[in-house]
Design a protein around this motif. Structure first.
Motif, PDB file in Angstrom:
ATOM      1  N   SER A   1       0.881  -1.164   0.000  1.00  0.00           N
ATOM      2  CA  SER A   1       0.000   0.000   0.000  1.00  0.00           C
ATOM      3  C   SER A   1       0.916   1.211   0.000  1.00  0.00           C
ATOM      4  N   CYS A   2       0.516   2.237  -0.726  1.00  0.00           N
ATOM      5  CA  CYS A   2       1.425   3.352  -0.973  1.00  0.00           C
ATOM      6  C   CYS A   2       0.656   4.665  -1.007  1.00  0.00           C
ATOM      7  N   ASP A   3       1.398   5.738  -1.186  1.00  0.00           N
ATOM      8  CA  ASP A   3       0.785   7.051  -1.211  1.00  0.00           C
ATOM      9  C   ASP A   3       0.115   7.334  -2.557  1.00  0.00           C
ATOM     10  N   LYS A   4       0.907   7.381  -3.638  1.00  0.00           N
ATOM     11  CA  LYS A   4       0.360   7.771  -4.950  1.00  0.00           C
ATOM     12  C   LYS A   4       0.721   6.763  -6.022  1.00  0.00           C
ATOM     13  N   VAL A   5      -0.206   6.610  -6.964  1.00  0.00           N
ATOM     14  CA  VAL A   5       0.072   5.889  -8.197  1.00  0.00           C
ATOM     15  C   VAL A   5      -0.383   6.789  -9.346  1.00  0.00           C
ATOM     16  N   VAL A   6       0.470   6.887 -10.359  1.00  0.00           N
ATOM     17  CA  VAL A   6       0.135   7.602 -11.588  1.00  0.00           C
ATOM     18  C   VAL A   6       0.229   6.593 -12.716  1.00  0.00           C
ATOM     19  N   GLY A   7      -0.822   6.516 -13.518  1.00  0.00           N
ATOM     20  CA  GLY A   7      -0.813   5.653 -14.687  1.00  0.00           C
ATOM     21  C   GLY A   7      -0.990   6.496 -15.922  1.00  0.00           C
ATOM     22  N   TRP A   8      -0.061   6.364 -16.854  1.00  0.00           N
ATOM     23  CA  TRP A   8      -0.124   7.122 -18.105  1.00  0.00           C
ATOM     24  C   TRP A   8      -0.480   6.166 -19.239  1.00  0.00           C
ATOM     25  N   SER A   9      -1.498   6.498 -20.016  1.00  0.00           N
ATOM     26  CA  SER A   9      -1.897   5.753 -21.202  1.00  0.00           C
ATOM     27  C   SER A   9      -2.188   4.291 -20.849  1.00  0.00           C
ATOM     28  N   THR A  10      -1.376   3.348 -21.309  1.00  0.00           N
ATOM     29  CA  THR A  10      -1.622   1.944 -20.993  1.00  0.00           C
ATOM     30  C   THR A  10      -1.611   1.708 -19.487  1.00  0.00           C
ATOM     31  N   GLY A  11      -0.708   2.385 -18.780  1.00  0.00           N
ATOM     32  CA  GLY A  11      -0.694   2.283 -17.319  1.00  0.00           C
ATOM     33  C   GLY A  11      -2.001   2.757 -16.712  1.00  0.00           C
ATOM     34  N   GLY A  12      -2.547   3.855 -17.255  1.00  0.00           N
ATOM     35  CA  GLY A  12      -3.843   4.350 -16.803  1.00  0.00           C
ATOM     36  C   GLY A  12      -4.970   3.374 -17.113  1.00  0.00           C
ATOM     37  N   HIS A  13      -4.881   2.749 -18.275  1.00  0.00           N
ATOM     38  CA  HIS A  13      -5.883   1.751 -18.660  1.00  0.00           C
ATOM     39  C   HIS A  13      -5.880   0.577 -17.673  1.00  0.00           C
ATOM     40  N   ILE A  14      -4.691   0.110 -17.330  1.00  0.00           N
ATOM     41  CA  ILE A  14      -4.590  -0.999 -16.376  1.00  0.00           C
ATOM     42  C   ILE A  14      -5.172  -0.590 -15.026  1.00  0.00           C
ATOM     43  N   ILE A  15      -4.901   0.636 -14.608  1.00  0.00           N
ATOM     44  CA  ILE A  15      -5.476   1.125 -13.352  1.00  0.00           C
ATOM     45  C   ILE A  15      -6.999   1.157 -13.442  1.00  0.00           C
ATOM     46  N   LEU A  16      -7.540   1.713 -14.527  1.00  0.00           N
ATOM     47  CA  LEU A  16      -8.998   1.810 -14.669  1.00  0.00           C
ATOM     48  C   LEU A  16      -9.657   0.430 -14.702  1.00  0.00           C
ATOM     49  N   LYS A  17      -9.014  -0.547 -15.348  1.00  0.00           N
ATOM     50  CA  LYS A  17      -9.561  -1.913 -15.378  1.00  0.00           C
ATOM     51  C   LYS A  17      -9.621  -2.525 -13.986  1.00  0.00           C
ATOM     52  N   ASN A  18      -8.704  -2.095 -13.136  1.00  0.00           N
ATOM     53  CA  ASN A  18      -8.570  -2.676 -11.799  1.00  0.00           C
ATOM     54  C   ASN A  18      -8.701  -1.585 -10.743  1.00  0.00           C
ATOM     55  N   ILE A  19      -9.648  -0.666 -10.952  1.00  0.00           N
ATOM     56  CA  ILE A  19      -9.733   0.538 -10.122  1.00  0.00           C
ATOM     57  C   ILE A  19      -9.952   0.227  -8.643  1.00  0.00           C
ATOM     58  N   ARG A  20     -10.743  -0.736  -8.327  1.00  0.00           N
ATOM     59  CA  ARG A  20     -10.965  -1.072  -6.920  1.00  0.00           C
ATOM     60  C   ARG A  20      -9.642  -1.516  -6.275  1.00  0.00           C
ATOM     61  N   PHE A  21      -8.906  -2.367  -6.955  1.00  0.00           N
ATOM     62  CA  PHE A  21      -7.602  -2.846  -6.474  1.00  0.00           C
ATOM     63  C   PHE A  21      -6.680  -1.660  -6.160  1.00  0.00           C
ATOM     64  N   PHE A  22      -6.567  -0.712  -7.097  1.00  0.00           N
ATOM     65  CA  PHE A  22      -5.656   0.416  -6.917  1.00  0.00           C
ATOM     66  C   PHE A  22      -6.161   1.407  -5.878  1.00  0.00           C
TER      67      PHE A  22
END
Length: 161
Positions: free
Chosen positions: A44-65
Motif C-alpha cells: 500500500s502506498c501514497d500515490k500511483v500515476v498511470g499514463w496511457s496503458t498504465g492508466g488503462h490498467i489502473i482503470l480496469k482494476n480501479i478497486r484494487f488500486f
C-alpha cells in the motif's frame, strides 16, 4: 512508495524527469497486467500515476488500486484503445516491430509527445505482447464512485484525442 505505471514503450528515458523516489513500471517490459497486480498485492502506498496503458490498467482494476493507494491519478487513460486507434494500425505496428523496431518505437514516442529516446536493447516480443493486449483489452462498465481518483486528459493528444 510512489508508483508510476507508464504507457506502451514509455521508457523512463523517453519521459524525462521521473523523480528518483518513484518506482517506475513499464507495462509488458517489466510486467504484464497480472504481473503488476501480483507485484502490488501486498503493498500500500501514497500515490500511483498511470499514463496511457498504465492508466488503462489502473482503470480496469480501479478497486484494487484505490484500496492500495491514497491517490490514484490517470493521465490519458482509456476504456478501449481501439476506440481511438484503428486495429489495423496496431496490427501494422506488430508486423513492423519484427523488421523495423527502432522506427516503430521512435514514431510512436514522437506521436505520444515524448522524447524519442529508448534503451539500445528492447525486447520486441514484450512490446508485441503489449500491442496485442491493446487490441482486445477493455475496461468493463462499472457504476462506481472512486473518491481518490483524478483523471487528466490533454486537449492536443495525438493518439487519444
Amino acid at each position: 512508495m510512489n508508483l508510476f505505471i507508464s504507457g506502451w514503450a514509455g521508457f523512463k528515458e523517453a519521459l524525462g524527469d521521473i523523480q528518483e523516489d518513484w518506482h517506475f513500471i513499464n507495462p509488458f517490459i517489466d510486467f504484464d497486467e497480472k504481473g503488476i497486480l501480483d507485484f502490488l498485492k501486498d503493498k500500500s502506498c501514497d500515490k500511483v500515476v498511470g499514463w496511457s496503458t498504465g492508466g488503462h490498467i489502473i482503470l480496469k482494476n480501479i478497486r484494487f488500486f484505490s484500496e492500495r493507494f491514497n491517490q490514484v491519478i490517470v493521465v490519458a487513460g482509456f476504456r478501449k484503445f481501439t476506440a481511438y486507434v484503428n486495429p489495423r494500425v496496431l496490427k501494422r505496428m506488430i508486423q513492423k516491430l519484427g523488421s523495423e523496431p527502432t522506427i516503430v518505437i521512435r514514431n510512436f514516442l514522437l506521436n505520444a509527445g515524448c522524447n524519442p529516446v529508448f534503451p539500445e536493447y528492447v525486447d520486441t516480443a514484450k512490446l508485441i505482447e503489449g500491442l496485442k493486449f491493446l487490441l482486445f483489452s477493455e475496461v468493463p462498465d462499472k457504476n462506481e464512485t472512486i473518491k481518490n481518483l483524478i483523471l487528466i486528459h490533454g486537449q492536443s493528444d495525438k493518439i487519444l484525442p
